[in-house]
Design an enzyme around this catalytic site. Structure first.
Site, PDB file in Angstrom:
ATOM      1  CE1 TYR A  93      -3.712   2.497   0.614  1.00  0.00           C
ATOM      2  CE2 TYR A  93      -2.224   3.403   2.266  1.00  0.00           C
ATOM      3  CZ  TYR A  93      -3.357   3.510   1.485  1.00  0.00           C
ATOM      4  OH  TYR A  93      -4.116   4.640   1.565  1.00  0.00           O
ATOM      5  CE  LYS A 124      -3.571   5.253  -1.782  1.00  0.00           C
ATOM      6  NZ  LYS A 124      -4.577   6.114  -2.382  1.00  0.00           N
TER       7      LYS A 124
END
Length: 130
Positions: free
Chosen positions: A34, A38
């Site tokens: 994640y 990002k």
């Protein structure tokens, strides 16, 4: 990638906004993939801005800090964790989504028509590692 989205953006708008969570830039211990994906938006913002500028398409990124949303509920629903996190924020509190709206409005409007490839951090003064 720009080649794939360019025709669509010409028809729809002249602006592309990305959003990343400020905490992602710290590569939190358990955030893993994640955080990496990002953080990749930082590079994608720069690359797409460069590629699409010739068509007057601006690409910018908003990087919110600790904002009270459903996603961050594990933090703000636990008073101990919330207090610890707020101690790291110079303004001493979590933000709310409405506090990000002004930045998005700015990046979407004419006041920023010479801004592209940038990331705007909205984090209550919390140090960023951009």
């Amino acid at each position: 990638m720009a080649t794939l989205i360019q025709p669509f953006h010409k028809k729809v708008c002249s602006l592309k906004l990305h959003q990343i969570d400020f905490n992602d830039m710290h590569f939190l211990q358990y955030a893993g993939v994640y955080s990496i994906t990002k953080t990749a938006l930082l590079g994608a913002t720069k690359a797409l801005a460069s590629e699409l500028a010739k068509d007057n398409i601006r690409v910018n990124c908003v990087a919110p800090g600790l904002i009270k949303t459903n996603f961050s509920s594990a933090i703000w629903k636990n008073e101990t964790i919330k207090s610890r996190m707020e101690e790291m924020i110079p303004l001493g509190r979590m933000g709310v989504p409405e506090e990000c709206a002004g930045a998005v409005s700015y990046l979407s409007g004419d006041d920023s028509k010479y801004v592209t490839g940038e990331t705007l951090v909205i984090a209550g003064g919390m140090l960023s590692r951009l």
